[in-house]
Design an enzyme around this catalytic site. Structure first.
Site, PDB file in Angstrom:
ATOM      1  N   SER A 189      -3.249  -6.536  -0.766  1.00 21.13           N
ATOM      2  CA  SER A 189      -2.708  -6.657  -2.004  1.00 21.13           C
ATOM      3  C   SER A 189      -3.162  -7.967  -2.998  1.00 21.13           C
ATOM      4  O   SER A 189      -2.844  -7.963  -4.211  1.00 21.13           O
ATOM      5  CB  SER A 189      -1.232  -6.283  -1.934  1.00 21.13           C
ATOM      6  OG  SER A 189      -0.516  -7.378  -1.340  1.00 21.13           O
ATOM      7  N   HIS A 217      -6.374  -0.214  -3.036  1.00 22.18           N
ATOM      8  CA  HIS A 217      -5.015  -0.742  -3.060  1.00 22.18           C
ATOM      9  C   HIS A 217      -4.104   0.486  -3.033  1.00 22.18           C
ATOM     10  O   HIS A 217      -3.799   0.791  -4.194  1.00 22.18           O
ATOM     11  CB  HIS A 217      -4.566  -1.946  -3.868  1.00 22.18           C
ATOM     12  CG  HIS A 217      -3.403  -2.747  -3.577  1.00 22.18           C
ATOM     13  ND1 HIS A 217      -2.571  -3.071  -4.814  1.00 22.18           N
ATOM     14  CD2 HIS A 217      -2.467  -2.598  -2.467  1.00 22.18           C
ATOM     15  CE1 HIS A 217      -1.132  -3.596  -4.066  1.00 22.18           C
ATOM     16  NE2 HIS A 217      -1.486  -3.207  -2.854  1.00 22.18           N
ATOM     17  N   GLU A 222      -5.267   1.373  -6.723  1.00 20.58           N
ATOM     18  CA  GLU A 222      -5.861   0.476  -7.590  1.00 20.58           C
ATOM     19  C   GLU A 222      -7.182   0.550  -6.658  1.00 20.58           C
ATOM     20  O   GLU A 222      -7.228   0.048  -5.808  1.00 20.58           O
ATOM     21  CB  GLU A 222      -5.297  -0.892  -7.330  1.00 20.58           C
ATOM     22  CG  GLU A 222      -3.909  -0.912  -8.600  1.00 20.58           C
ATOM     23  CD  GLU A 222      -3.370  -2.366  -8.508  1.00 20.58           C
ATOM     24  OE1 GLU A 222      -2.776  -2.733  -9.448  1.00 20.58           O
ATOM     25  OE2 GLU A 222      -3.031  -3.059  -7.337  1.00 20.58           O
ATOM     26  N   ASN A 232       0.566  -6.170  -8.805  1.00 23.70           N
ATOM     27  CA  ASN A 232       1.367  -7.206  -8.187  1.00 23.70           C
ATOM     28  C   ASN A 232       1.311  -8.555  -9.047  1.00 23.70           C
ATOM     29  O   ASN A 232       2.254  -9.258  -8.968  1.00 23.70           O
ATOM     30  CB  ASN A 232       0.757  -7.603  -6.836  1.00 23.70           C
ATOM     31  CG  ASN A 232       1.227  -6.791  -5.884  1.00 23.70           C
ATOM     32  OD1 ASN A 232       2.213  -6.233  -5.895  1.00 23.70           O
ATOM     33  ND2 ASN A 232       0.656  -6.696  -4.532  1.00 23.70           N
TER      34      ASN A 232
HETATM   35  N1  3HC Z   1       4.850  13.209   2.494  1.00 22.22           N
HETATM   36  C1  3HC Z   1       5.138  13.860   1.311  1.00 22.22           C
HETATM   37  N2  3HC Z   1       6.075  13.618   0.368  1.00 22.22           N
HETATM   38  C2  3HC Z   1       7.207  13.022   0.652  1.00 22.22           C
HETATM   39  C3  3HC Z   1       7.094  12.334   2.029  1.00 22.22           C
HETATM   40  C4  3HC Z   1       6.155  12.447   2.920  1.00 22.22           C
HETATM   41  N3  3HC Z   1       5.985  11.907   4.057  1.00 22.22           N
HETATM   42  N4  3HC Z   1       8.423  11.723   1.911  1.00 22.22           N
HETATM   43  C5  3HC Z   1       9.058  12.020   0.688  1.00 22.22           C
HETATM   44  N5  3HC Z   1       8.416  12.720   0.277  1.00 22.22           N
HETATM   45  C6  3HC Z   1       8.552  13.074  -1.362  1.00 22.22           C
HETATM   46  C7  3HC Z   1       9.954  13.824  -1.433  1.00 22.22           C
HETATM   47  O1  3HC Z   1       9.770  15.209  -1.152  1.00 22.22           O
HETATM   48  C8  3HC Z   1      10.318  13.512  -2.944  1.00 22.22           C
HETATM   49  O2  3HC Z   1       9.631  14.323  -3.723  1.00 22.22           O
HETATM   50  P1  3HC Z   1      10.270  15.037  -4.996  1.00 22.22           P
HETATM   51  O3  3HC Z   1      10.623  13.938  -5.867  1.00 22.22           O
HETATM   52  O4  3HC Z   1       9.329  15.796  -5.573  1.00 22.22           O
HETATM   53  O5  3HC Z   1      11.420  15.691  -4.743  1.00 22.22           O
HETATM   54  C9  3HC Z   1       9.650  12.011  -3.114  1.00 22.22           C
HETATM   55  O6  3HC Z   1       8.802  12.121  -2.051  1.00 22.22           O
HETATM   56  C10 3HC Z   1      10.947  11.021  -2.715  1.00 22.22           C
HETATM   57  O7  3HC Z   1      11.255  11.090  -1.305  1.00 22.22           O
HETATM   58  P2  3HC Z   1      12.841  11.018  -1.108  1.00 22.22           P
HETATM   59  O8  3HC Z   1      13.751  11.982  -1.698  1.00 22.22           O
HETATM   60  O9  3HC Z   1      12.890  11.255   0.518  1.00 22.22           O
HETATM   61  O10 3HC Z   1      13.178   9.555  -1.303  1.00 22.22           O
HETATM   62  P3  3HC Z   1      13.784   8.811  -2.398  1.00 22.22           P
HETATM   63  O11 3HC Z   1      13.974   9.811  -3.508  1.00 22.22           O
HETATM   64  O12 3HC Z   1      15.054   8.220  -1.968  1.00 22.22           O
HETATM   65  O13 3HC Z   1      12.772   7.852  -2.691  1.00 22.22           O
HETATM   66  C11 3HC Z   1      11.093   6.168  -2.660  1.00 22.22           C
HETATM   67  C12 3HC Z   1      12.244   6.905  -1.805  1.00 22.22           C
HETATM   68  C13 3HC Z   1      10.038   6.932  -2.819  1.00 22.22           C
HETATM   69  C14 3HC Z   1      10.859   5.167  -1.614  1.00 22.22           C
HETATM   70  C15 3HC Z   1      11.592   5.548  -3.985  1.00 22.22           C
HETATM   71  O14 3HC Z   1      12.757   5.013  -3.715  1.00 22.22           O
HETATM   72  C16 3HC Z   1      10.600   4.852  -4.539  1.00 22.22           C
HETATM   73  O15 3HC Z   1       9.932   5.008  -5.142  1.00 22.22           O
HETATM   74  N6  3HC Z   1      10.858   3.151  -4.515  1.00 22.22           N
HETATM   75  C17 3HC Z   1       9.927   2.167  -4.869  1.00 22.22           C
HETATM   76  C18 3HC Z   1       8.844   2.153  -4.004  1.00 22.22           C
HETATM   77  C19 3HC Z   1       7.884   1.215  -4.430  1.00 22.22           C
HETATM   78  O16 3HC Z   1       8.100   0.485  -5.821  1.00 22.22           O
HETATM   79  N7  3HC Z   1       6.821   0.898  -3.751  1.00 22.22           N
HETATM   80  C20 3HC Z   1       5.992  -0.028  -4.065  1.00 22.22           C
HETATM   81  C21 3HC Z   1       6.002  -1.393  -3.131  1.00 22.22           C
HETATM   82  S1  3HC Z   1       4.972  -2.607  -3.697  1.00 22.22           S
HETATM   83  C22 3HC Z   1       3.609  -2.298  -2.869  1.00 22.22           C
HETATM   84  O17 3HC Z   1       3.529  -1.426  -1.985  1.00 22.22           O
HETATM   85  C23 3HC Z   1       2.552  -3.275  -3.004  1.00 22.22           C
HETATM   86  C24 3HC Z   1       2.437  -4.305  -1.922  1.00 22.22           C
HETATM   87  O18 3HC Z   1       1.094  -4.635  -2.421  1.00 22.22           O
HETATM   88  C25 3HC Z   1       3.475  -5.283  -2.000  1.00 22.22           C
END
Ligand code: 3HC
Length: 285
Positions: free
Chosen positions: A119, A140, A152, A190
């Site tokens: 990242s 990424h 990305e 990022n």
């Molecule tokens: N496979 C497929 N789909 C799945 C799944 C799986 N294993 N687990 C969950 N899902 C789906 C669900 O069905 C749901 O879909 P829908 O919206 O169509 O109903 C969706 O994913 C959301 O799942 P949940 O309902 O279980 O969970 P939440 O609604 O609580 O969301 C989250 C959880 C997706 C983590 C949300 O809070 C989110 O988007 N958070 C922000 C995450 C983020 O910003 N990530 C980036 C981090 S930075 C990074 O990675 C970069 C690094 O370089 C630092």
């Protein structure tokens, strides 16, 4: 070159997610870990995540069985030599990335595409350490990989256009929206995301508001799914800190310099959700 089999180096949070979506898309996958214990843990994570997808109605039990059957594991990096694409997702340390790419470069045929999921480290430096810099790119993914829609695709000044095109095609095949970005510290996401989280920490430290209210403000005021403190805990404070520091070291831009409190929390072992304590407490974790 047609990609049929994909190697994934590392079966942690990112590697297991990449293995899962790659196998779900119909590719054969070979995932490697440093030892049997880590491999077992990684595969168990994939089993749990694919079960969650079934429970959420995103996949069927039969698709889950087929996905899992396409994933094989190994403790030897060299075993990915039969893959046409290899995605590295090991610890975010340049020395370790170079060590892994050295093994891959020696083991894989010259046409194999090598990608890093880093990242914040330089893809150019990783590519430059191999004998095939024209076949190395950044892919990424975001956490949680099975859910986040973006990939990305990072291009250096050495990589061939068709390698970037193959990266984009692979991203689409595994169900992601892709963006192509030059190799610059932090890429697109990022560069935007990390400074914002550090501003949130500084706001909290100077008493502008509580961390709960800063989180609430961002999630309700801008429709972010998680506020900055919840998200940093989710990603892991060590990973967050390392990402900030590696960009700061490369750019010397103070926007990426983490407030000392972040380092203190890491020294105390408060790494976020994974250790049960970060900015918030997670009892039972
Ligand atoms: N496979 C497929 N789909 C799945 C799944 C799986 N294993 N687990 C969950 N899902 C789906 C669900 O069905 C749901 O879909 P829908 O919206 O169509 O109903 C969706 O994913 C959301 O799942 P949940 O309902 O279980 O969970 P939440 O609604 O609580 O969301 C989250 C959880 C997706 C983590 C949300 O809070 C989110 O988007 N958070 C922000 C995450 C983020 O910003 N990530 C980036 C981090 S930075 C990074 O990675 C970069 C690094 O370089 C630092």
């Amino acid at each position: 070159m047609v990609i049929k089999k994909v190697g994934i180096i590392g079966c942690g949070l990112m590697g297991s997610g990449i293995a899962e979506i790659t196998a779900r898309a119909g590719y054969d996958v070979l995932v490697t870990e440093v030892n049997e214990e880590f491999l077992k843990k990684g595969i168990a994570r994939i089993e749990a995540s694919t079960q969650k997808a079934v429970d959420k109605g995103k996949s069927t039990a039969a698709e889950r069985t087929a996905t899992l059957a396409r994933i094989k594991g190994s403790t030897k990096i060299e075993d990915v030599k039969s893959c046409q694409l290899v995605v590295e997702a090991v610890i975010e340390k340049m020395d370790e990335k170079k060590r892994v790419f050295g093994i891959l470069d020696a083991a894989c045929p010259p046409e194999t595409i090598l990608a890093s999921n880093t990242s914040s480290l330089s893809i150019t430096e990783i590519a430059g350490s191999t004998k095939r810099p024209d076949k190395v790119l950044g892919l990424h993914f975001f956490s949680p990989v099975p859910v986040m829609k973006l990939l990305e695709v990072v291009r250096t000044i050495m990589v061939k256009d068709e390698v970037v095109e193959a990266g984009v095609a692979y991203g689409k095949a595994v169900g992601k929206e892709t963006v192509v970005c030059k190799d610059a510290p932090g890429f697109i996401v990022n560069q935007l995301y990390l400074p914002y989280t550090l501003v949130a920490i500084r706001q909290w430290e100077r008493g502008l508001a509580t961390k709960e209210d800063i989180d609430k403000a961002m999630s309700l005021g801008l429709n972010y799914p998680m506020g900055p403190f919840t998200l940093m805990d989710f990603v892991g404070l060590d990973i967050h800190y390392n990402a900030c520091m590696s960009i700061f070291e490369e750019t010397k831009d103070p926007a990426y310099f983490p407030p000392p409190v972040l380092k203190k929390m890491i020294q105390a072992g408060h790494l976020g959700r994974k250790t049960g304590k970060g900015f918030y407490d997670y009892p039972g974790k």
